[in-house]
Structure formats: structure tokens, C-alpha cells
Design an enzyme around this catalytic site. Structure first.
Site, short mmCIF file in Angstrom:
data_model
loop_
_atom_site.label_atom_id
_atom_site.label_comp_id
_atom_site.label_asym_id
_atom_site.label_seq_id
_atom_site.Cartn_x
_atom_site.Cartn_y
_atom_site.Cartn_z
N SER A 196 0.79 -1.23 0.00
CA SER A 196 0.00 0.00 0.00
C SER A 196 0.82 1.28 0.00
O SER A 196 0.29 2.34 -0.33
CB SER A 196 -0.94 0.01 1.20
OG SER A 196 -0.19 -0.02 2.39
N HIS A 224 -5.77 -4.48 -1.46
CA HIS A 224 -5.61 -3.37 -2.41
C HIS A 224 -5.70 -3.85 -3.86
O HIS A 224 -5.17 -3.19 -4.76
CB HIS A 224 -4.28 -2.64 -2.17
CG HIS A 224 -4.30 -1.72 -0.99
ND1 HIS A 224 -4.94 -0.49 -1.01
CD2 HIS A 224 -3.80 -1.87 0.25
CE1 HIS A 224 -4.81 0.08 0.18
NE2 HIS A 224 -4.12 -0.73 0.96
N LYS A 255 -12.61 -1.81 0.99
CA LYS A 255 -11.90 -0.91 0.06
C LYS A 255 -12.68 -0.88 -1.25
O LYS A 255 -13.76 -0.28 -1.28
CB LYS A 255 -10.44 -1.35 -0.07
CG LYS A 255 -9.68 -1.12 1.24
CD LYS A 255 -8.20 -1.38 1.14
CE LYS A 255 -7.49 -0.91 2.42
NZ LYS A 255 -6.88 -2.00 3.20
C1 PLP Z 1 -6.69 -2.39 4.64
C2 PLP Z 1 -5.95 -3.66 4.76
C3 PLP Z 1 -6.32 -4.63 5.69
C4 PLP Z 1 -7.40 -4.39 6.71
O1 PLP Z 1 -8.66 -4.45 6.13
P1 PLP Z 1 -9.95 -4.11 7.05
O2 PLP Z 1 -11.03 -4.90 6.42
O3 PLP Z 1 -10.13 -2.64 6.98
O4 PLP Z 1 -9.63 -4.58 8.42
C5 PLP Z 1 -5.64 -5.83 5.70
N1 PLP Z 1 -4.61 -6.06 4.85
C6 PLP Z 1 -4.22 -5.14 3.95
C7 PLP Z 1 -3.10 -5.44 3.03
C8 PLP Z 1 -4.87 -3.91 3.88
O5 PLP Z 1 -4.46 -2.98 3.01
#
Ligand code: PLP
Length: 412
Positions: A196, A224, A255
Site C-alpha cells: 500500500s 488493495h 476498500k
Molecule cells: C486495509 C488492509 C487490511 C485491513 O482491512 P480491514 O477490512 O479494513 O480490516 C488488511 N490487509 C491489507 C493489506 C490492507 O491494506
């Protein structure tokens, strides 16, 4: 008793302020979208994970309303007592179909999915081999497992152990870790599909080849990626054409896939069945609410019927990256909508990044500066995230504001 702790915490908080590490939250006074209201002012949002623009999509909002009417507000239960509705099973099935896996288990978040997946599957007889830049939730999940750990230098596939220039510490490549872990019962390679901070993509072609050579499982976190990476948006495993070579996928519905909340582990059916019986965040935490389940089902139906949104995102990303490069900015090359604008070549890089973000906001573009310890020292940046919710005018406006602010601050 609290007095002593209060003094301690006040000191710690002050020190965060002094080190400029204190996290200030900006308040949004509107729904999430390309245009949002911050401080009574309409601005363009370029820092959300709203990749496909679905966070406030009318069809998803309607599906959420419908499911509140049909199945209620909440279940007040974990799944295995009385928290499983027909729609939870539908979402699991649709997720498996979308990701190309055998079965799926839902969690309240991907943070929970990563917290759940390692501990039941990998014991002290086993090896977990993990990329140094994997997400915090993977790091925490691995800590809960008794398995032996190998951390390989970010994206380094080689059979080497050498001093890492950046940290001065010895670091290993993935193949070296696999060789060292050969005597373990099971080995699993764990990587974010997309990282990210830089928006760089795990080398799944090389990783799956090494997994075959050394008889290891592969787990990817597609948070992502799910919904837009690959030509039909299934993820990085589609992009690399290795969909049949991934054993376990974890991902978020928070996301691109709607943006509310929820996550899952998806993969081989025995793994999922075992997790349903053993995963602690599944057994001891509440079920995902009907409205979120309903809207996420709608999201997967939408993305399975057309690639329009991921195609638009791809086009927007290309336009933004090309325009920023010709404007003279130093951006990390790639194809992902995460587009970091780098300030590394300037001495006052962290101040520059902060000034750049606040000047851009004044000009109507909402972006955020990332500095140490979120990124390595000197790698200060603005992390821009492109969305399918952006129209061409939005991208052009952002580029023109960045160009104006960039000239003003001497960045270009
Ligand atoms: C955002 C993210 C998470 C967490 O996701 P949530 O559903 O918001 O808890 C886990 N792993 C990665 C790689 C992320 O970017």
C-alpha cells in the site's frame, strides 16, 4: 492509581506532537466520494481506498436498505450459534466465484481475517515465510501462531543473505528462507498482493514458481487488489495468470468492494472448513450485519456483470500517472491507482510533503502526506489514490493544482 498513568500518557502524547508523529483526523461532513465536504468546503478526494467509487453507489445503498427491511439490523450472535442467515452463505459463495476459489469464510474485517488464519493452520512444526513489508494485520496474525518465522527482504526472490543497505541489518531473500525451512512440515509464503505504500505488486509469477520448487503453500492478501487488478478485476492472481496456484486469499470488503466493512479468507475447501471450527475471531466475534452483506452481494454482482468500473479506473490511473510525469514530478512508476509523489531528492522532504498536502487542500484537493515511521526515513511522499469515481475534469484539476503548488514550493 490513574494519576501516574495519566502523567505518563500525557508525556507520550506530547512527545508524539513534538516528533510530528501525532495523527490528526480531518472531519468529513458528507458521504464518501470524489467530491466531499471538509470544513464546510467542497474538495476533491484523492486519498480514499474507494477505488471503484462504490462507497456511495445508489445500487449498493438500496441493497443495504432492502436487507435491513428483509433481514433486520443485526444478528446479536456469532455465526455458529444463531448468526448465519441465507445471505451470509450467498455472499461466501459469490466471493468464491469471484476470486476463483473453492470456499470462503467471512470475518468482521480483513484485519480479523489475517488475525484468524495463521494460528489454527500453522503450528510449531511449520514455517511462515513473510515479506518484510506485509500489512500490520499479517504481522499480528503471524505473531499469534506458534510456527517458525522467516522474514524475507521486500520483493527479494533470491537465494542470498546479505546486508540490507537501508537498515544495515542482514536480510534474506525468499529462496534462501525456503531452503532453510525445508525440514518443517508445512511452509507458507505470505505476501500482500499489492503493497500500500509504493503501490508495487508482488511478483506472483516468481513466488508461485518458488512455491512449486520448494513445496510451499501461497497466501496473498488482496485488500488493495480485489475488484480491479487483472482484466476482470479478480485480483493480482488474475493479473499474473496464476489463479490456480494460490492456496489462500485474504481480502477486505472495506476498500474497492463497497467500502463499508468486512473481510474474508478464501481458498481450498478443507482450509475454510477447518477455520470455521477453529478460527477464534470467527468463533468469538459477531457476524457481519445484514445491510453490509446485502450491499456487498450487490457489489459482486455488479463487478461480475461488467468491467466498466475497473476499466475506468485503469484509464484514470494512466491519465494521472502520465500527466504527473510530464509535469515533472517524481512518481513511483507502476500501474496501480496508488500513485506516490516522492520528495526524496529534497533535504526538507518531510516538511515539503506536509506543506504540499496542506496547500493542495487549500486549493481544493484532499491528499495526505506520509512520513517516517509509516515510510522509511527520507522516503516522504504524498500518496495519491485514483478512483473510478473521478471524472477526467477531476484528474485534470488535481494535476493543475499539484503543478501550481509544486512550482510554488520549488518541487518542480
Ligand atoms: C486495509 C488492509 C487490511 C485491513 O482491512 P480491514 O477490512 O479494513 O480490516 C488488511 N490487509 C491489507 C493489506 C490492507 O491494506
Amino acid at each position: 492509581m490513574y494519576g501516574k498513568m495519566q502523567d505518563f500518557l500525557k508525556n507520550e502524547i506530547e512527545s508524539l506532537h513534538n516528533q510530528k508523529l501525532y495523527k490528526h483526523e480531518r472531519i468529513i461532513e458528507s458521504p464518501q466520494g470524489a467530491e466531499i465536504i471538509v470544513n464546510n468546503q467542497k474538495v476533491l478526494n484523492f486519498c480514499a481506498n474507494n477505488y471503484l467509487g462504490l462507497s456511495s453507489h445508489p445500487d449498493l445503498i438500496k441493497a443495504a436498505h432492502d436487507e435491513i427491511d428483509n433481514r433486520g439490523y443485526g444478528l446479536s450472535s456469532v455465526r455458529f450459534i444463531c448468526g448465519t442467515q441465507d445471505i451470509h452463505k450467498v455472499l461466501e459463495k459469490k466471493t468464491s466465484d469471484f476470486l476463483g476459489t473453492e470456499d470462503t469464510i467471512l470475518f468482521s474485517s480483513c484485519f480479523d481475517a489475517n488475525g484468524a488464519v495463521f494460528e489454527p493452520l500453522f503450528t510449531d512444526e511449520d514455517a511462515i515465510i513473510t515479506d518484510a513489508l506485509n500489512h500490520a494485520s499479517i504481522i499480528d496474525g503471524i505473531r499469534l501462531a506458534k510456527a517458525k518465522r522467516w522474514i524475507y527482504k521486500h520483493a527479494d526472490m533470491r537465494d542470498v543473505e546479505e546486508e540490507d543497505q537501508a537498515t544495515g541489518k542482514m536480510a534474506k531473500g525468499l529462496e534462501r528462507c525456503l531452503i532453510e525451512a525445508q525440514s518443517c512440515r508445512f511452509r507458507v509464503i505470505v505476501t500482500d498482493g499489492v503493497f500500500s505504500m509504493d503501490g508495487d505488486i508482488a511478483k506472483l509469477d516468481e513466488i508461485t514458481a518458488l512455491a512449486e520448487k520448494y513445496n510451499a503453500l501461497v497466501l496473498i492478501d488482496e485488500s488493495h487488489s480485489s475488484g480491479f487488478m487483472g482484466k476482470t478485476g479478480r485480483g493480482t492472481h488474475e493479473l499474473y495468470n496464476v489463479m490456480d496456484k494460490i492456496d489462500i486469499i485474504t481480502t477486505t470488503y472495506g476498500k474497492a468492494l463497497g467500502g463499508a466493512s468486512g473481510g474474508c479468507v478464501s481458498g481450498k475447501k478443507e482450509i475454510i472448513e477447518f477455520l470455521r471450527n477453529k478460527a477464534r475471531p470467527y468463533l468469538f466475534s459477531n457476524t457481519v450485519s445484514p445491510s453490509v452483506v446485502g450491499a456487498t452481494i450487490k457489489c459482486l454482482d455488479l463487478l461480475s456483470s461488467t468491467t466498466e468500473l475497473r476499466d475506468k479506473l485503469e484509464k484514470n490511473t494512466k491519465l494521472f500517472r502520465e500527466s504527473m510525469t510530464s509535469a515533472g514530478f517524481d512518481i513511483i512508476p507502476g500501474i496501480h491507482p496508488i500513485t506516490p509523489i516522492m520528495f526524496s531528492k529534497f533535504e526538507n522532504s518531510s516538511q515539503l510533503a506536509v506543506d504540499f498536502a496542506s496547500r493542495s487542500l487549500e486549493e481544493g484537493i484532499y491528499v495526505i502526506a506520509f512520513s517516517f515511521p509509516v515510510v522509511p526515513r527520507g522516503k516522504d511522499r504524498i500518496r495519491v489514490q485514483i478512483s473510478a469515481a473521478h471524472e477526467t475534469e477531476h484528474i485534470e484539476k488535481a494535476v493543475s493544482v499539484f503543478t501550481k503548488v509544486g512550482k510554488e514550493l520549488g518541487v518542480i
